[in-house]
Design a protein around this motif. Sequence first.
Motif, short mmCIF file in Angstrom:
data_model
loop_
_atom_site.label_atom_id
_atom_site.label_comp_id
_atom_site.label_asym_id
_atom_site.label_seq_id
_atom_site.Cartn_x
_atom_site.Cartn_y
_atom_site.Cartn_z
N UNK A 93 89.21 44.27 61.65
CA UNK A 93 89.37 42.89 61.46
C UNK A 93 88.34 42.07 62.61
N UNK A 94 87.68 40.87 62.01
CA UNK A 94 86.68 40.11 62.83
C UNK A 94 87.54 39.63 64.20
N UNK A 95 86.78 39.82 65.25
CA UNK A 95 87.39 39.56 66.65
C UNK A 95 88.23 38.03 66.55
N UNK A 123 87.66 31.92 66.81
CA UNK A 123 86.52 31.65 68.07
C UNK A 123 85.31 31.21 67.12
N UNK A 124 85.00 31.10 66.07
CA UNK A 124 83.82 30.46 65.59
C UNK A 124 84.38 28.87 65.37
N UNK A 125 85.45 28.66 65.01
CA UNK A 125 86.05 27.16 64.82
C UNK A 125 85.79 26.61 66.12
N UNK A 126 86.54 27.50 67.23
CA UNK A 126 86.45 26.56 68.62
C UNK A 126 85.08 26.26 68.94
N UNK A 127 83.94 27.58 68.85
CA UNK A 127 82.63 27.43 69.36
C UNK A 127 82.05 26.15 68.66
N UNK A 128 82.32 25.83 67.24
CA UNK A 128 81.87 24.82 66.64
C UNK A 128 82.20 23.57 67.18
N UNK A 129 83.49 23.41 67.42
CA UNK A 129 84.01 22.21 67.81
C UNK A 129 83.51 21.77 68.97
N UNK A 135 85.42 33.49 55.82
CA UNK A 135 85.48 34.50 57.15
C UNK A 135 84.60 33.82 58.22
N UNK A 136 84.65 34.55 59.43
CA UNK A 136 83.98 33.92 60.44
C UNK A 136 82.57 34.63 60.33
N UNK A 137 81.60 33.92 60.45
CA UNK A 137 80.04 34.47 60.60
C UNK A 137 79.48 34.79 61.80
N UNK A 138 80.02 34.45 63.03
CA UNK A 138 79.75 34.91 64.25
C UNK A 138 79.06 33.57 65.06
#
Length: 779
Positions: free
Chosen positions: A326-328, A614-620, A370-373
């Motif tokens: 799975x993605x981290x 983690x991607x959403x958190x980084x984006x916010x 999905x997450x992209x990084x």
Amino acid sequence: MEEDFAGGATTAPDPDGPDGVRMTWNSWPRSKVEASKCVVPVAASFSPIRSSSSLTVLPYLPLRCRPPCAAVLNPFARVDFGAKIWICPICFSRNQFPSHYAGISETNYPAELYAQCSTIEYAPPHIDAAAPPPPPPVFLFVLDICLIEEELDFVKSAMRRAIGLLPDHALVGFITFGTQVLLHELGFADLTKVYVFRGTKEITKEQVLEQLGLSFAGVRHGSVAPGYPKGHQANALHPSTSVNRFLLPASDCEYTLNALLDELQLDRWPVEAGNRPLRCTGVALSVAAGLLGACIAGTGARIIALIGGPCTVGPGMIVSEDQSEPVRSHKDLDKDAAPHFHKAIKFYDNLAKQLVNQGHVLDLFASALDQVGVAEMKVVVERTGGLVVLAESFGHPVFKDSFKRIFEDGEQSLGLSFNGTLEINCSKDIKIQGIIGPCTSLEKKGALSADTIVGQGNTTSWKMCGLDRTTCLTIFFDVSPSEKSNQSGIPNPQLYIQFLTNYQNPDGQMRLRVTTVTRKWVDGSNTEELVEGFDQETAAVVLARYISLKMEMEEEFDATRWLDRSLIRICSRFGDYRKDDPASFTLHPNFSILPQFMFNLRRSQFVQVFNNSPDETAYFRMLLNRESITNSVVMIQPSLLSYSFNSPPTPALLDVSSIALDRILLFDAYFSIVIFHGVTIAQWRNIGYQNQPEHQAFAQLLQDPQVDAQAIIRERFPVPRLVVCDQHGSQARFLLAKLNPSATYNSAHEVVPGSDIIFTDDVSLQVFCEHLQKLAVQS
């Protein structure tokens, strides 16, 4: 007491004022000890190139104080018109006016001395008339083709629209990538010609240049502005070594690009069952950075990356191709169980350094379920001042409308500017700890640099490769009076801070914007004056940005506990109460909404990362760090408007009790806007009453929140997600998750009929405030 906390603040028409500067404390404590007792850091939020109708632009060079100060002449300078001398308010040096200021007098002021010109812009003319015109901006599109057919069609249509909106002289390049990276030679019109780079291994800038035949012998830094036929000798003799093969003016290559997009197909590399497609995002961005670095160092350029999935091969990889891995997640990052994370961060950190060195920007448009990084790429987007948009599909309005906004002109324009540098000068007892926001420290350590570093610190000068009208930075200050300043006679009651922003505007012209602000020093023991100068909205946002940074930098940092302790200390210090008597506790209006902000911040996506990737958190967090105070407050504490037959649209409490059968609620949480219909309204709408002539008032009631929502969407970048839902519907969760749970399943018997309850064990604002009062008044 709760009413006190839940009250609304009256905001001025423009809370940022003409200078675009807001501070946590508008009266500063004089000593380090007193500043630490204030709990909330001494910090300023600053919008470097905010658009203003009253901005004065001067067509000459600024007049500067002697080095090492080099501050620019401003309205706070003391002027002796007889002797033609001005005294710098920052360093108190005496400076002679030059001869071309000979005509100044008490009745003939230069513009920079007018009180209303505390923010002013200089646009000096070109000294050399034969100087070439400013180089055109560059847009290099990097497109992921490991997509499904439908997504590729969506992104092609968005790109066609974007190419049509680009200025004719803007230079355009095109890279596609999947398992390999394909750089398209747009200048070769006879047939499609591409350069292929292997996606599995890291590639340096020098290797990119060599493979493209663009070695440094052929192209010298700044020797030629691509797109102009006349240029450097080597380019004239060897057209094959010219970068114009890859970057063409939009007017010349529109047809070629559209033909390329028509022919463009999905990545042909076979994908085995149970595997993810091979996607080499890292190599694609390295090739893009290498190409730009070769041609146009110092020219405004943007890499626009359109990415539809995680990087699974080569540098920057975030997950293997095997779908069983799975993605981290946040849990993996906490346990250090994300094998690719640190390696990817290191790769993007190096890419950030390369792009900052070249002065170029990375914009990231990530559209995937999905997450992209984004979490790994955050460092390079933030340090280069790039834009970021996260959506679930290239067909979603969040992506389509945001992408279009970048290229629009006129009112809707973002005012994208390039090559910015920010310098800060301040009075001698102030030092700068650092900046949180889209910039990079230039490591120019000086007397004004503090020992404590917050964010991008250890400098008095920062680089902003990309900036726009809404870009906002948070500067943290350290109050550190020197021994000398303590011994001198009468201390100066005012402190001064000057922000100098050099930047290249959208037309390619270099500008210098100078903002000088003053605030007053107060004795730290004078609580009354401190309280009068407190800005609770700015304080809430600064604390949110500060703890977001600490959560990223420090393992085991407990943000909720840190916020609770800080709030208790603030209330103990600035509240009005009798010891050990919670009922006597009151707060000054300047502090009254801070507990409510903190309550909502504790529950926000910035602190509670559960249920976010983690991607959403980084984006916010990236958007929190770059938006204005007004917008950031909405991210922390959403706004709620109520529409009903009985009254015009009115602000409602962010509480579950605001829900009613015959009401429509408009909820703005910045990233999403929700139009929520009460049960009765939804039933009437489903029956179709709004279509009947006698129910025009109902039709209007349904229409009003839609109109207001569209007005918010038009003003905002990235475009928020619009959710239209009904009470008890599945999407009502977007609203319910953010409301104060004053009525839960435990207190269902007390609920007003038609209202709602929230199934949660979270404490309500009322309970939170009661506990806060008890702890604040403890002796």
